[in-house]
Design an enzyme around this catalytic site. Structure first.
Site, PDB file in Angstrom:
ATOM      1  N   HIS A 136      -9.553   0.693   5.701  1.00  0.00           N
ATOM      2  CA  HIS A 136      -8.222   0.989   6.251  1.00  0.00           C
ATOM      3  C   HIS A 136      -8.358   1.966   7.417  1.00  0.00           C
ATOM      4  O   HIS A 136      -9.202   2.866   7.385  1.00  0.00           O
ATOM      5  CB  HIS A 136      -7.323   1.585   5.162  1.00  0.00           C
ATOM      6  CG  HIS A 136      -5.886   1.616   5.568  1.00  0.00           C
ATOM      7  ND1 HIS A 136      -5.387   2.583   6.407  1.00  0.00           N
ATOM      8  CD2 HIS A 136      -4.855   0.779   5.287  1.00  0.00           C
ATOM      9  CE1 HIS A 136      -4.097   2.336   6.616  1.00  0.00           C
ATOM     10  NE2 HIS A 136      -3.747   1.253   5.946  1.00  0.00           N
ATOM     11  N   ASN A 148       0.860  -1.185   0.000  1.00  0.00           N
ATOM     12  CA  ASN A 148       0.000   0.000   0.000  1.00  0.00           C
ATOM     13  C   ASN A 148       0.899   1.238   0.000  1.00  0.00           C
ATOM     14  O   ASN A 148       1.493   1.579   1.020  1.00  0.00           O
ATOM     15  CB  ASN A 148      -0.891  -0.032   1.254  1.00  0.00           C
ATOM     16  CG  ASN A 148      -1.724   1.227   1.421  1.00  0.00           C
ATOM     17  OD1 ASN A 148      -1.802   2.067   0.522  1.00  0.00           O
ATOM     18  ND2 ASN A 148      -2.359   1.361   2.588  1.00  0.00           N
ATOM     19  N   GLY A 195       2.888   2.466  10.791  1.00  0.00           N
ATOM     20  CA  GLY A 195       3.801   3.593  10.616  1.00  0.00           C
ATOM     21  C   GLY A 195       4.559   3.980  11.876  1.00  0.00           C
ATOM     22  O   GLY A 195       5.199   5.032  11.922  1.00  0.00           O
ATOM     23  N   LYS A 247       0.078   4.243  -0.208  1.00  0.00           N
ATOM     24  CA  LYS A 247      -0.587   5.409   0.393  1.00  0.00           C
ATOM     25  C   LYS A 247      -0.411   6.631  -0.523  1.00  0.00           C
ATOM     26  O   LYS A 247      -0.427   6.464  -1.734  1.00  0.00           O
ATOM     27  CB  LYS A 247      -0.074   5.625   1.821  1.00  0.00           C
ATOM     28  CG  LYS A 247      -0.217   4.348   2.667  1.00  0.00           C
ATOM     29  CD  LYS A 247       0.004   4.526   4.135  1.00  0.00           C
ATOM     30  CE  LYS A 247      -0.170   3.181   4.838  1.00  0.00           C
ATOM     31  NZ  LYS A 247      -0.016   3.255   6.284  1.00  0.00           N
ATOM     32  N   GLU A 292      -4.694  -5.031  10.862  1.00  0.00           N
ATOM     33  CA  GLU A 292      -3.702  -3.962  11.003  1.00  0.00           C
ATOM     34  C   GLU A 292      -3.943  -3.236  12.328  1.00  0.00           C
ATOM     35  O   GLU A 292      -4.772  -2.302  12.379  1.00  0.00           O
ATOM     36  CB  GLU A 292      -3.826  -2.967   9.844  1.00  0.00           C
ATOM     37  CG  GLU A 292      -3.542  -3.568   8.488  1.00  0.00           C
ATOM     38  CD  GLU A 292      -3.080  -2.509   7.489  1.00  0.00           C
ATOM     39  OE1 GLU A 292      -1.984  -2.648   6.963  1.00  0.00           O
ATOM     40  OE2 GLU A 292      -3.816  -1.530   7.266  1.00  0.00           O
ATOM     41  N   GLU A 349      -6.740   4.459   8.257  1.00  0.00           N
ATOM     42  CA  GLU A 349      -6.621   5.887   7.902  1.00  0.00           C
ATOM     43  C   GLU A 349      -7.930   6.420   7.309  1.00  0.00           C
ATOM     44  O   GLU A 349      -8.259   7.595   7.485  1.00  0.00           O
ATOM     45  CB  GLU A 349      -5.423   6.078   6.948  1.00  0.00           C
ATOM     46  CG  GLU A 349      -4.107   5.891   7.699  1.00  0.00           C
ATOM     47  CD  GLU A 349      -2.949   5.341   6.887  1.00  0.00           C
ATOM     48  OE1 GLU A 349      -2.992   5.403   5.644  1.00  0.00           O
ATOM     49  OE2 GLU A 349      -1.993   4.826   7.510  1.00  0.00           O
TER      50      GLU A 349
HETATM   51  P1  13P Z   1       3.257   0.532   7.659  1.00  0.00           P
HETATM   52  O1  13P Z   1       3.808  -0.735   7.054  1.00  0.00           O
HETATM   53  O2  13P Z   1       3.945   1.768   7.152  1.00  0.00           O
HETATM   54  O3  13P Z   1       3.202   0.451   9.144  1.00  0.00           O
HETATM   55  O4  13P Z   1       1.741   0.672   7.149  1.00  0.00           O
HETATM   56  C1  13P Z   1       0.905  -0.423   7.210  1.00  0.00           C
HETATM   57  C2  13P Z   1      -0.343  -0.106   6.477  1.00  0.00           C
HETATM   58  O5  13P Z   1      -1.109   0.755   6.877  1.00  0.00           O
HETATM   59  C3  13P Z   1      -0.612  -0.844   5.232  1.00  0.00           C
HETATM   60  O6  13P Z   1      -1.919  -0.643   4.800  1.00  0.00           O
END
Ligand code: 13P
Length: 253
Positions: A98, A11, A176, A13, A170, A100
């Site tokens: 997700h 991903n 992150g 982002k 997740e 976010e």
């Molecule tokens: P990170 O691997 O940067 O922690 O992000 C995970 C994520 O949100 C994948 O969708």
């Protein structure tokens, strides 16, 4: 025997320019040999989908996914992208739920249900994401939260529809942050998720759904996580932006 696939999804982002996206996709596909059995899904921002699709087009077991889709198929929704548009550019997967999207865009279960219905109507596999916050884990509410997130959405779908799903666990506290779930925490939650799927559908449905782990999964810790019997792969954020790291994760099974 289950039919679970091994999957690594990247991903990206809201990162990269078109030129950088093309280079990254080329670097990834060049490093992965033809016979690799892992399903690889690259999930770039919308404007790069077609370019990345072209870059991976001759590579077996590579697919593109989108980071979101709208609840409607067309119309006056300025700034939005529908699942049938995604299908028309060759997109086969879409992230739904997700953290976010939940946190910054206030998306709720009702949105996820409509979005997944749109995705399925257009032959796109939903990658449905769930996960608890640090507060929810520290107050010992993580199993309850995961049960609610799963049940609210899955109960709206038939077994046949659910067979198109991928699930992604997740934990929000791991996204992150560099703080990965331990393999014991990941295994415990993935097994729990499978037990909830058994309650909603049945045990053979649960045995066949791929459940990905996401949250600071990287080239160093992927192997240990992927060794867990209920972890079928990873949904990778930061480490998917570097070809070497992403490929090491693919080779971690
Ligand atoms: P990170 O691997 O940067 O922690 O992000 C995970 C994520 O949100 C994948 O969708």
């Amino acid at each position: 025997m289950s039919s679970r696939k091994k999957i690594v999804a990247g991903n990206w982002k809201m990162n990269k320019s078109l030129q950088e996206a093309k280079i990254l996709a080329e670097q990834i596909t060049n490093q992965v040999n033809e016979f690799d059995e892992v399903t690889k899904i690259i999930i770039p921002p919308f404007p790069f989908l077609e370019t990345v699709k072209q870059t991976i087009s001759n590579k077996p077991n590579f697919y593109i996914g989108a980071q979101n889709c709208h609840t409607n198929s067309s119309g006056a929704f300025t700034g939005e992208v529908s699942a049938n548009m995604l299908h028309s550019v060759g997109c086969e997967y879409v992230l739904i739920g997700h953290s976010e999207r939940r946190q910054y865009f206030k998306e709720k279960d009702a949105d996820f249900i409509l979005k997944i219905k749109e995705a399925l109507k257009n032959n796109i596999h939903p990658i449905f994401c769930i996960g608890e916050t640090i507060h929810e884990r520290k107050t010992d509410n993580h199993f309850k939260v995961i049960t609610e997130q799963l049940t609210a959405v899955l109960k709206e779908f038939s077994v046949e529809e659910f067979s198109k799903f991928i699930l992604a666990y997740e934990p929000v506290w791991a996204i992150g942050t560099g703080e990965t779930a331990t393999s014991a925490q990941a295994q415990e939650m993935h097994a729990f998720i499978r037990s909830i799927v058994t309650d909603i559908f049945d045990s053979s449905v649960a045995a066949n759904v791929s459940i990905l782990y996401g949250g600071s999964c990287n080239a160093q810790n992927a192997q240990e996580l992927f060794r867990c019997p209920d972890v079928d792969g990873g949904l990778i954020g930061g480490a998917s932006l570097k070809a070497d790291d992403f490929c090491k994760i693919i080779f971690s099974f």
